[in-house]
Motif scaffolding. Structure first.
Motif, PDB file in Angstrom:
ATOM      1  N   HIS A 107      22.476 -37.678 -16.356  1.00  0.00           N
ATOM      2  CA  HIS A 107      23.805 -37.383 -16.883  1.00  0.00           C
ATOM      3  C   HIS A 107      24.844 -38.431 -16.478  1.00  0.00           C
ATOM      4  N   LYS A 108      24.725 -38.995 -15.281  1.00  0.00           N
ATOM      5  CA  LYS A 108      25.752 -39.930 -14.823  1.00  0.00           C
ATOM      6  C   LYS A 108      25.777 -41.219 -15.651  1.00  0.00           C
ATOM      7  N   TYR A 109      24.693 -41.471 -16.427  1.00  0.00           N
ATOM      8  CA  TYR A 109      24.668 -42.670 -17.265  1.00  0.00           C
ATOM      9  C   TYR A 109      24.929 -42.382 -18.742  1.00  0.00           C
ATOM     10  N   ALA A 162      29.667 -44.818 -13.457  1.00  0.00           N
ATOM     11  CA  ALA A 162      29.439 -45.104 -14.874  1.00  0.00           C
ATOM     12  C   ALA A 162      30.639 -45.807 -15.484  1.00  0.00           C
ATOM     13  N   LYS A 163      31.833 -45.312 -15.135  1.00  0.00           N
ATOM     14  CA  LYS A 163      33.043 -45.957 -15.648  1.00  0.00           C
ATOM     15  C   LYS A 163      33.177 -47.385 -15.110  1.00  0.00           C
ATOM     16  N   LYS A 185      33.136 -50.971 -17.276  1.00  0.00           N
ATOM     17  CA  LYS A 185      34.185 -51.983 -17.099  1.00  0.00           C
ATOM     18  C   LYS A 185      33.572 -53.333 -16.738  1.00  0.00           C
ATOM     19  N   SER A 186      32.545 -53.328 -15.893  1.00  0.00           N
ATOM     20  CA  SER A 186      31.877 -54.574 -15.506  1.00  0.00           C
ATOM     21  C   SER A 186      31.208 -55.240 -16.701  1.00  0.00           C
ATOM     22  N   LYS A 200      29.483 -54.822  -3.787  1.00  0.00           N
ATOM     23  CA  LYS A 200      28.938 -53.556  -4.266  1.00  0.00           C
ATOM     24  C   LYS A 200      30.026 -52.552  -4.619  1.00  0.00           C
ATOM     25  N   GLU A 201      31.131 -52.615  -3.880  1.00  0.00           N
ATOM     26  CA  GLU A 201      32.215 -51.654  -4.097  1.00  0.00           C
ATOM     27  C   GLU A 201      32.823 -51.784  -5.497  1.00  0.00           C
ATOM     28  N   THR A 202      32.722 -52.974  -6.093  1.00  0.00           N
ATOM     29  CA  THR A 202      33.278 -53.189  -7.434  1.00  0.00           C
ATOM     30  C   THR A 202      32.278 -52.828  -8.524  1.00  0.00           C
ATOM     31  N   TYR A 203      31.093 -52.451  -8.135  1.00  0.00           N
ATOM     32  CA  TYR A 203      29.991 -52.073  -9.027  1.00  0.00           C
ATOM     33  C   TYR A 203      29.750 -53.104 -10.146  1.00  0.00           C
TER      34      TYR A 203
END
Length: 550
Positions: free
Chosen positions: A192-194, A428-429, A433-434, A444-447
């Motif tokens: 679900h998270k994707y 996911a958001k 954005k990336s 990693k914090e910026t995914y």
């Protein structure tokens, strides 16, 4: 030299006529034929990009989905180009099974080579044939990883790590997605998270690269709003007409496995699906102690893949009255039992498990949903699933004393409506954005995109090679010789030649195991002489006891 192959859209009709000419005229076969014909006659409009094939388990989605894709391919070909068909599945356990079906279909009419049909995942043998000619390793690798075929059977990981990826090896096939027809089978397996990411990336693929998408499942998740999908059949009709099983939720009473076995009596062939390997092992031993005369199948990922495939084949042949398994059989594995016991899980997983019960409508099937706890009183379900998914499932199921198959569609729709009301996962958001800002690497914090993993490890694991038999001995000897090759590219090429067979003896175990074999050639290695210290031929890897080696 570029090679394309013609494939007639009528080839499946020819295959069905040959393969099922002696099939009995049962009601379930009648429904399979009805669905096949309805989907095959769907009025295609090339302006529609997203399609859905939502049918109950066991109604032949593999063949029906291919039938639709070939018809769509023929329609598109009239506009000037012929699309490739990319058939993606979530699990390696069902890749070979469905690839063989595709192979049988094409062989009805053609002498197939690799330009017709490819199977590609991380363990695929590096081979590529053109007519009777076999390409050398380097050329075969480029052609295989570049998806140079009319139909490609692959995994979700290969597909989505190409769409949401940054590595050259994965991106080598990206251009093949343009204008393609993508079949996503067992699409409910996408976490679900994707959903938000998958919706965004597939929408871009369809609108900007002219790609067509067919989602296939018995439990249609709300990745896309219903208005965005074109149903290829009247799904309600099929769910309404089938009454193969009754599901009984037994959730008010929490039970240990010991308490459950004290109440159990094996009147019919029975499948048990539990949530953890420890639960499976405990249940298997309890059943052995209580019913020593019965032949009991045992399936978990701690059994080497070669042996798992053998046992699944034997289950299909009816050699076992009882079978204990983890979730690895719940989607796509064509086994059939009149009685299923399933430990509590998210509702879509429960419905998929019910698909292993009375698939062919031979007699009324029964599935019991249990609320199993370990010796500390903790639910096994909470160890492997998101708590909120379990809670939503429980809130729905406690309203029912029993559930008939005609009620399943409404039930699963209600569940997904509940799930969809949850806020999108923040990762996911961030990933979307990336992708939009081309942020491929970074903290990693910026995914960044490089953080994406379609399947994330629930705990750190080690790979272990199990020298199980004479073939394993031979493969290990070859592997150690390959490791001595000094040239990196030669070494890699030599390993690719044995990788598929070698992997049949590899399992993954937690890094926290007490019983750890020696590290040899950068791999945990259980030699044949020490097999009994580390591996049980019935239940697989021994996590505790044996010899501790560092």
């Amino acid at each position: 030299m570029k090679e394309r192959r013609d494939i007639s859209g009528k080839i499946i009709l020819k295959y069905k006529e040959s393969a099922f000419k002696n099939a009995s005229q049962t009601f379930i076969n009648h429904l399979r034929d009805l669905a096949f014909e309805e989907v095959g006659s769907y009025p295609i409009s090339l302006g529609e990009r997203f399609y859905c094939l939502n049918l109950p388990t066991g109604l032949g989605k593999t063949l029906t989905g291919l039938h639709f894709a070939l018809k769509l391919r023929e329609n598109i070909a009239q506009s000037g180009y012929t699309p490739r068909i990319i058939y993606a599945l979530p699990f390696l356990s069902i890749i070979d099974q469905n690839y063989e079906i595709y192979q049988q279909v094409l062989s009805t009419e053609y002498k197939i080579d690799s330009h017709y049909l490819l199977k590609h995942h991380h363990l695929t043998d590096i081979v590529f044939y053109e007519n009777d000619r076999e390409f050398d390793f380097d050329a075969a690798k480029i052609l295989l990883e570049g998806w140079n075929a009319e139909i490609i059977v692959t995994t979700f990981i290969q597909l989505f790590h190409t769409l949401i990826g940054y590595k050259n090896r994965m991106l080598r096939k990206f251009h093949k997605l343009a204008g393609a027809i993508i079949i996503l089978d067992e699409v409910q397996a996408i976490h679900h998270k994707y959903w938000l990411v998958v919706k965004g990336i597939l929408t871009s693929l369809a609108t900007q690269l002219n790609t067509y998408i067919l989602l296939c499942t018995a439990t249609q998740p709300l990745i896309f709003p219903k208005s965005a999908l074109r149903d290829t059949c009247e799904k309600e009709k099929y769910f309404r007409q089938l009454d193969r099983i009754t599901i009984y939720p037994h959730l008010t009473k929490k039970q240990t496995l010991e308490a459950f076995i004290n109440e159990f009596s094996p009147v019919k062939k029975t499948l048990f699906i539990v949530n953890t390997i420890n639960a499976a092992k405990t249940l298997f031993r309890l059943l052995q102690g209580r019913y020593p005369q019965e032949k009991i199948a045992y399936l978990t990922t701690h059994i080497i893949p070669k042996e798992r495939l053998k046992r699944i084949k034997e289950i299909k042949q009816g050699k076992y009255k009882l079978c204990v398994s983890t979730q690895l059989v719940e989607a796509g594995v064509d086994i059939d039992f009149p009685v299923v016991y399933r430990d509590l899980a998210p509702l879509d997983a429960l419905i998929q498990s019910a698909g292993r019960c009375n698939r062919n409508a031979e007699e009324k099937g029964t599935m019991y949903v249990l609320n199993l706890i370990n010796e500390k009183g903790k639910r096994y379900a909470y160890q492997v699933y998101d708590l909120w998914l379990i809670d939503k499932t429980e809130k729905i199921l406690v309203r029912y004393s029993s559930i008939s198959e005609p009620d399943i569609l409404e039930l699963i729709n209600s569940y997904y409506e509940e799930v969809n009301q949850e806020k999108p996962d923040e990762t996911a958001k961030a990933l979307l954005k990336s992708l939009q800002t081309l942020h491929f690497n970074g903290e990693k914090e910026t995914y960044p995109v490089s953080n994406f993993r379609l399947i994330e490890e629930d705990y750190p694991k080690w790979e272990v090679f199990i020298e199980y038999d004479e073939e394993a001995k031979m493969l290990w000897k070859e592997f150690t010789q390959i490791r001595k090759i000094k040239d990196r590219f030669e070494r890699k090429m030599a390993y690719e030649q044995i990788k598929s067979r070698f992997s049949q003896y590899i399992i993954s175990v937690p890094q926290t195991i007490e019983n750890r074999p020696p590290v040899v050639e950068n791999l945990l290695y259980v030699p044949y002489e020490q097999l009994e210290d580390f591996y049980d031929k019935e239940t697989g890897y021994k996590l505790e006891g044996g010899v501790m080696v560092f």
